[in-house]
Design an enzyme around this catalytic site. Structure first.
Site, PDB file in Angstrom:
ATOM      1  N   SER A   1       0.855  -1.187   0.000  1.00 24.16           N
ATOM      2  CA  SER A   1       0.000   0.000   0.000  1.00 24.16           C
ATOM      3  C   SER A   1       0.892   1.239   0.000  1.00 24.16           C
ATOM      4  CB  SER A   1      -0.957  -0.024   1.195  1.00 24.16           C
ATOM      5  OG  SER A   1      -1.858   1.060   1.130  1.00 24.16           O
ATOM      6  N   THR A   2       0.776   2.101   1.000  1.00 23.03           N
ATOM      7  CA  THR A   2       1.548   3.338   1.048  1.00 23.03           C
ATOM      8  C   THR A   2       3.046   3.057   0.992  1.00 23.03           C
ATOM      9  OG1 THR A   2      -0.171   4.224   2.476  1.00 23.03           O
ATOM     10  CG2 THR A   2       1.865   5.500   2.304  1.00 23.03           C
TER      11      THR A   2
ATOM     12  N   HIS B   1      -2.341  -1.151  -3.527  1.00 28.38           N
ATOM     13  CA  HIS B   1      -3.490  -0.274  -3.337  1.00 28.38           C
ATOM     14  C   HIS B   1      -3.330   0.973  -4.206  1.00 28.38           C
ATOM     15  CE1 HIS B   1      -4.319  -1.957   0.990  1.00 28.38           C
ATOM     16  NE2 HIS B   1      -4.563  -2.836   0.027  1.00 28.38           N
TER      17      HIS B   1
ATOM     18  N   MET C   1      -0.234   1.226   5.164  1.00 29.81           N
ATOM     19  CA  MET C   1      -1.090   1.458   6.331  1.00 29.81           C
ATOM     20  C   MET C   1      -2.063   0.299   6.498  1.00 29.81           C
ATOM     21  SD  MET C   1      -2.118   5.485   6.038  1.00 29.81           S
ATOM     22  CE  MET C   1      -0.886   6.762   5.806  1.00 29.81           C
TER      23      MET C   1
ATOM     24  N   ASP D   1      -4.233  -4.965   5.748  1.00 30.96           N
ATOM     25  CA  ASP D   1      -4.613  -5.789   4.603  1.00 30.96           C
ATOM     26  C   ASP D   1      -3.479  -6.741   4.260  1.00 30.96           C
ATOM     27  OD1 ASP D   1      -6.045  -6.758   2.430  1.00 30.96           O
ATOM     28  OD2 ASP D   1      -5.258  -5.230   1.064  1.00 30.96           O
TER      29      ASP D   1
END
Length: 357
Positions: free
Chosen positions: A181-182, A208, A299, A302
């Protein structure tokens, strides 16, 4: 004392709305507003903000040029505002390449309607990156610049754990699935370029990202590696030496046969589209113990439940270590749950894949 924020945008409407939205949070305070890239550079040097909100299309000097100059002179966490178009996605990836830490969708309707969802997400990103500041860490061979890291978002005392399981995995792994993600675009690019075309196992990337962004991201990766990289489409076959990137706004699932993938519409009950848990779970059903699942910076958590399902089937899970993460959330959740067999620095992951599979 609240974290200081510099807002950079040439639109008076966005300047005022973003300033009001940011100042609503008790831990944030706008200390300046710049109307173009050159003003952003000058005000960053003068005000030394904790974090910057940056538009990309501005007169005199654009946002990407400003990011490059700020990173060279006074490195500061920068969150880009970008359009959701394909061209906007390419520009956003250029901004991440230049050193920006993350991006937000520049949506007039969300900002003008005072969307609670938008405000929560924006506040969270500003605070997360302001907390740590900018720390450039070494990258392997990617053209992306490694972004700053933040403190863990879950309580964990894990450190890097590297196990010599290369011999155990040789000949066993039939699929590699990577979730992020991030900070993920940088980390994924580092790994894919670091493989140098030496891996002949199908690879799935679940990053993401919104629609359009994953297409631009896949095309960018494809230019950086001898491997074939593309945004996944429904029915794509899982081929040796091919990397499929899950499309934004949808879910990627491995077909039960293990030969191909399915792309399905994103359910609104699922927070992430694409979702690492969903892809990992489908891979567990199709491949059993033959998957190498890797959870990278991001973050939230997931990937944790999907990784648990993979491990229960006998598959292998690795996670990125805290020191090399932009946000130590997703890999921390996996490490804290004792699902990871290896906790690795980003710089070591590509070579360990080559050695192991």
């Amino acid at each position: 004392m609240p974290y200081s924020v510099l807002v950079v945008d040439d639109s008076h409407f966005f300047q005022m709305r973003l300033k009001d939205i940011i100042n609503e949070h008790k831990d944030l305070n706008v200390v300046g507003v710049a109307t173009n890239g050159q003003e952003a550079i000058d005000m960053t040097a003068k005000l030394k903000p904790d974090v910057i909100s940056m538009d990309y299309e501005m007169p005199f000097l654009d946002g990407i040029s400003a990011v490059k100059a700020i990173m060279a002179e006074i490195p500061t966490p920068i969150i880009m505002f970008s359009s959701m178009t394909y061209e906007g996605a390419k520009i956003t990836l250029d901004a991440l390449d230049a050193g920006a830490v993350d991006f937000m969708n520049k949506n007039f309707a969300e900002v003008s309607s005072n969307s609670a969802i938008f405000k929560k997400k924006f506040h969270e990103k500003l605070i997360v990156f302001a907390q740590r500041g900018y720390k450039k860490s070494p990258s392997r061979s990617s053209s992306f610049i490694t972004a700053p890291r933040t403190p863990p978002l879950v309580d964990t005392s894990t450190r890097s754990i590297v196990r010599n399981d290369s011999k155990r995995l040789k000949g066993k792994i039939k699929l590699i699935a990577i979730g992020a993600s991030t900070g993920g675009p940088v980390a994924v690019a580092d790994i894919v370029t670091g493989l140098k075309g030496k891996v002949s196992i199908p690879i799935l990337i679940i990053q993401h990202m919104p629609e359009n962004f994953t297409r631009a991201f896949a095309e960018r990766l494809d230019r950086s590696t001898p491997l074939t990289v593309k945004e996944a489409e429904n029915g794509d076959m899982l081929k040796k030496g091919h990397v499929l990137v899950a499309p934004g706004g949808k879910q990627l699932m491995v077909d039960r046969s293990g030969n191909s993938i399915k792309i399905v519409a994103g359910d609104n009950r699922v927070n992430y589209k694409p979702c690492v848990d969903i892809t990992f779970a489908s891979a567990a059903i199709a491949y059993g113990s033959a998957v190498l699942g890797i959870v990278l910076t991001g973050m939230g958590s997931d990937g944790c439940e999907g990784a648990r399902l993979l491990k229960d089937k006998g598959s292998t899970i690795w996670s990125q270590d805290e020191d090399s993460c932009v946000v130590y959330g997703m890999p921390a959740a996996v490490a804290k749950s004792n699902i990871s067999s290896c906790i690795l620095p980003l710089k070591d992951i590509a070579q360990k894949i080559v050695d192991s599979v």
